[in-house]
Design an enzyme around this catalytic site. Structure first.
Site, PDB file in Angstrom:
ATOM      1  N   GLY A 169      -1.874  -5.768  10.476  1.00 23.03           N
ATOM      2  CA  GLY A 169      -2.012  -6.885   9.545  1.00 23.03           C
ATOM      3  C   GLY A 169      -0.704  -7.534   9.164  1.00 23.03           C
ATOM      4  O   GLY A 169      -0.637  -8.255   8.154  1.00 23.03           O
ATOM      5  N   TYR A 170       0.343  -7.328   9.957  1.00 21.84           N
ATOM      6  CA  TYR A 170       1.692  -7.752   9.566  1.00 21.84           C
ATOM      7  C   TYR A 170       2.092  -9.145  10.034  1.00 21.84           C
ATOM      8  O   TYR A 170       3.273  -9.424  10.211  1.00 21.84           O
ATOM      9  CB  TYR A 170       2.712  -6.732  10.078  1.00 21.84           C
ATOM     10  CG  TYR A 170       3.244  -5.834   8.989  1.00 21.84           C
ATOM     11  CD1 TYR A 170       2.417  -5.362   7.990  1.00 21.84           C
ATOM     12  CD2 TYR A 170       4.577  -5.448   8.955  1.00 21.84           C
ATOM     13  CE1 TYR A 170       2.890  -4.545   6.994  1.00 21.84           C
ATOM     14  CE2 TYR A 170       5.074  -4.626   7.969  1.00 21.84           C
ATOM     15  CZ  TYR A 170       4.227  -4.178   6.989  1.00 21.84           C
ATOM     16  OH  TYR A 170       4.705  -3.360   5.994  1.00 21.84           O
TER      17      TYR A 170
ATOM     18  N   HIS B   2       1.436   0.921  11.881  1.00 23.80           N
ATOM     19  CA  HIS B   2       0.654   0.282  10.810  1.00 23.80           C
ATOM     20  C   HIS B   2       1.106  -1.167  10.595  1.00 23.80           C
ATOM     21  O   HIS B   2       1.455  -1.588   9.489  1.00 23.80           O
ATOM     22  CB  HIS B   2       0.792   1.070   9.501  1.00 23.80           C
ATOM     23  CG  HIS B   2      -0.308   0.779   8.529  1.00 23.80           C
ATOM     24  ND1 HIS B   2      -0.671   1.663   7.522  1.00 23.80           N
ATOM     25  CD2 HIS B   2      -1.139  -0.295   8.382  1.00 23.80           C
ATOM     26  CE1 HIS B   2      -1.661   1.147   6.809  1.00 23.80           C
ATOM     27  NE2 HIS B   2      -1.949  -0.042   7.311  1.00 23.80           N
TER      28      HIS B   2
ATOM     29  N   GLU C  51       1.039   8.932   6.648  1.00 23.99           N
ATOM     30  CA  GLU C  51       2.143   7.971   6.815  1.00 23.99           C
ATOM     31  C   GLU C  51       3.112   8.042   5.624  1.00 23.99           C
ATOM     32  O   GLU C  51       2.694   8.221   4.493  1.00 23.99           O
ATOM     33  CB  GLU C  51       1.585   6.545   6.898  1.00 23.99           C
ATOM     34  CG  GLU C  51       0.751   6.256   8.130  1.00 23.99           C
ATOM     35  CD  GLU C  51       0.177   4.837   8.103  1.00 23.99           C
ATOM     36  OE1 GLU C  51       0.625   4.014   7.280  1.00 23.99           O
ATOM     37  OE2 GLU C  51      -0.738   4.551   8.881  1.00 23.99           O
TER      38      GLU C  51
ATOM     39  N   ASP D 270      -3.100   2.290  15.178  1.00 26.75           N
ATOM     40  CA  ASP D 270      -2.106   1.615  14.349  1.00 26.75           C
ATOM     41  C   ASP D 270      -1.902   2.348  13.029  1.00 26.75           C
ATOM     42  O   ASP D 270      -0.925   2.095  12.336  1.00 26.75           O
ATOM     43  CB  ASP D 270      -2.542   0.169  14.082  1.00 26.75           C
ATOM     44  CG  ASP D 270      -1.544  -0.596  13.238  1.00 26.75           C
ATOM     45  OD1 ASP D 270      -0.365  -0.679  13.646  1.00 26.75           O
ATOM     46  OD2 ASP D 270      -1.927  -1.098  12.160  1.00 26.75           O
TER      47      ASP D 270
ATOM     48  N   ASP E 154     -22.032  -0.095   8.672  1.00 33.16           N
ATOM     49  CA  ASP E 154     -21.546  -0.108   7.292  1.00 33.16           C
ATOM     50  C   ASP E 154     -22.704   0.310   6.397  1.00 33.16           C
ATOM     51  O   ASP E 154     -23.600  -0.481   6.107  1.00 33.16           O
ATOM     52  CB  ASP E 154     -21.033  -1.491   6.886  1.00 33.16           C
ATOM     53  CG  ASP E 154     -20.176  -1.432   5.629  1.00 33.16           C
ATOM     54  OD1 ASP E 154     -20.567  -0.711   4.684  1.00 33.16           O
ATOM     55  OD2 ASP E 154     -19.121  -2.105   5.590  1.00 33.16           O
TER      56      ASP E 154
ATOM     57  N   SER F  77       0.800  -1.220   0.000  1.00 36.99           N
ATOM     58  CA  SER F  77       0.000   0.000   0.000  1.00 36.99           C
ATOM     59  C   SER F  77       0.837   1.276   0.000  1.00 36.99           C
ATOM     60  O   SER F  77       0.305   2.365  -0.225  1.00 36.99           O
ATOM     61  CB  SER F  77      -0.943   0.015   1.210  1.00 36.99           C
ATOM     62  OG  SER F  77      -0.208  -0.049   2.420  1.00 36.99           O
TER      63      SER F  77
ATOM     64  N   ARG G  43      -7.541   2.761   8.035  1.00 37.63           N
ATOM     65  CA  ARG G  43      -6.812   3.831   7.367  1.00 37.63           C
ATOM     66  C   ARG G  43      -6.804   5.056   8.275  1.00 37.63           C
ATOM     67  O   ARG G  43      -7.821   5.433   8.846  1.00 37.63           O
ATOM     68  CB  ARG G  43      -7.457   4.180   6.023  1.00 37.63           C
ATOM     69  CG  ARG G  43      -7.209   3.125   4.934  1.00 37.63           C
ATOM     70  CD  ARG G  43      -5.752   3.110   4.515  1.00 37.63           C
ATOM     71  NE  ARG G  43      -5.488   2.195   3.409  1.00 37.63           N
ATOM     72  CZ  ARG G  43      -5.064   0.949   3.528  1.00 37.63           C
ATOM     73  NH1 ARG G  43      -4.872   0.442   4.746  1.00 37.63           N
ATOM     74  NH2 ARG G  43      -4.823   0.214   2.470  1.00 37.63           N
TER      75      ARG G  43
ATOM     76  N   THR H  62      -1.742  -6.372  -0.462  1.00 37.35           N
ATOM     77  CA  THR H  62      -2.494  -5.832   0.671  1.00 37.35           C
ATOM     78  C   THR H  62      -3.989  -5.857   0.380  1.00 37.35           C
ATOM     79  O   THR H  62      -4.416  -6.039  -0.755  1.00 37.35           O
ATOM     80  CB  THR H  62      -2.056  -4.391   0.963  1.00 37.35           C
ATOM     81  OG1 THR H  62      -2.244  -3.601  -0.223  1.00 37.35           O
ATOM     82  CG2 THR H  62      -0.592  -4.344   1.353  1.00 37.35           C
TER      83      THR H  62
END
Length: 371
Positions: free
Chosen positions: A255-256, A252, A235, A230, A146, A45, A206, A66
């Site tokens: 998701g790592y 960030h 960024e 996070d 949502d 990203s 985000r 991603t």
């Protein structure tokens, strides 16, 4: 063929070598000169893929490992007949593990949620759905917002105001700047200030979903609300003032996980193989063999959940490393270095979890998402 690959995608060079020559580059620094003779581009990203990057190049395939797509100019790629793909859902379980680790780390939060509190989820996509499923499995109530989904088909949906009125508000909306419900700066301090006393705001989607000045205003107005962030506006640059006022702050990396990265890589490699009409060869034996084993000795739900989650992933370590760089003059560079040299981390679902009795073993399976 020549394939340009972000150097920070683990295993990518070896994986894509089966299709042709692989050249690695720093994701934030990939420029037109790097792709002037490339056939494919594999990114994360951090790389903006648009006309400025690809005009006049022979690139005909773009893959992002991603889940997000806001860094890809999809209109331009379609116009140029460039095949592109992302890896939706690839790191969703990793982000859910991050949320669970925050819940288990912040003092009193797990106790409150198991005692009748609620999680509010903003963004009911791959991450939001998995988070709801795993919270339900361990007895934590939740509601989700949502506006793009039909509440009749998704019973857990509610209004934004209802969702904000939660013990933990967890933000997972993708970044959109147009359409009927843009997520850019969608939450302001006035709305967030209606959160219950001593609640927690977590953002792992985000950074631009909430403006930095709104978050600083929120903490000024409601110092009882704890922040776990996070993701950040701008960024790798970020507000050191905001980071310093967070209970948990990380660069960030929600998701790592190693498993999430490998899943994203496999999804994009499969897409490229199909695009080329070739077969994909992947060896997952090493990852499977190295899955951690965790034995929990607690005999009640609260202690077993906390013990298992933090044994596999304790977010406080990432937060401490991030805090060490937030006031440094080169913090943008340090932000990227923390991501580049991120220690291997496994997902709960890939671990071998054991408890001392059948009830707690069943709880652990639920905590893993039934894996």
């Amino acid at each position: 063929m020549k394939i340009v690959v972000d150097e920070n995608i683990p295993g990518a060079a070896q994986c894509f070598a089966q299709f042709g020559e692989v050249v690695t580059r720093s994701g934030r620094q990939i420029c037109p000169a790097d792709v002037q003779d490339a056939d494919a581009l594999i990114v994360r990203s951090v790389t903006k893929v648009n006309r400025a990057l690809l005009a006049g190049t022979p690139v005909r395939f773009v893959g992002s490992t991603t889940i997000g797509s806001d860094h890809l100019d999809s209109e331009y790629l379609r116009e140029q007949n460039i095949h592109f793909c992302t890896a939706p859902g690839s790191n969703a379980e990793s982000v859910v593990d991050y949320v669970l680790s925050v819940i288990c780390t912040l003092e009193g939060l797990l106790e409150t949620l198991l005692g009748g509190g609620r999680v509010g989820i903003v963004g009911y996509g791959n991450v939001g759905k998995r988070l709801g499923q795993r919270l339900s499995a361990i007895g934590i109530p939740w509601l989700a917002y949502d506006p793009l989904l039909d509440p009749k088909q998704h019973p857990g949906l509610a209004s934004l105001e209802e969702v904000v009125n939660s013990t933990l508000l967890s933000l997972h909306a993708p970044l959109t700047v147009s359409g009927p419900f843009p997520s850019f700066h969608m939450l302001d301090a006035s709305l967030l200030a209606t959160m219950p006393a001593s609640s927690v705001l977590l953002s792992a989607g985000r950074g631009e979903v909430v403006a930095t000045d709104e978050l600083l205003s929120l903490i000024d107005r409601r110092p009882d609300i704890r922040l776990a962030l996070d993701v950040w506006e701008g960024e790798p640059a970020f507000s050191s003032e905001l980071a310093a006022r967070c209970a948990i702050s990380t660069p960030h990396i929600a998701g790592y996980s190693l498993d999430g990265k490998k899943t994203g890589l496999r999804m994009v490699a499969s897409e490229l193989a199909a695009f080329l009409g070739q077969s994909l060869h992947v060896d997952d034996s090493e990852a499977a063999a190295s899955a951690p084993v965790v034995s929990c000795i607690g005999d009640d739900a609260l202690s077993v959940i906390r013990e298992a989650v933090l044994a596999v992933y304790d977010v406080s370590g990432d937060s401490q490393r991030f805090r060490e760089i937030i006031h440094t003059p080169d913090r943008s560079e340090q932000f990227d270095l923390l991501r580049k040299h991120y220690p291997p981390r496994r997902e709960l679902g890939y671990c071998h979890l054991h408890a001392e009795n059948a009830a707690m073993t069943s709880l652990l399976r639920a905590l893993q998402g039934g894996k």
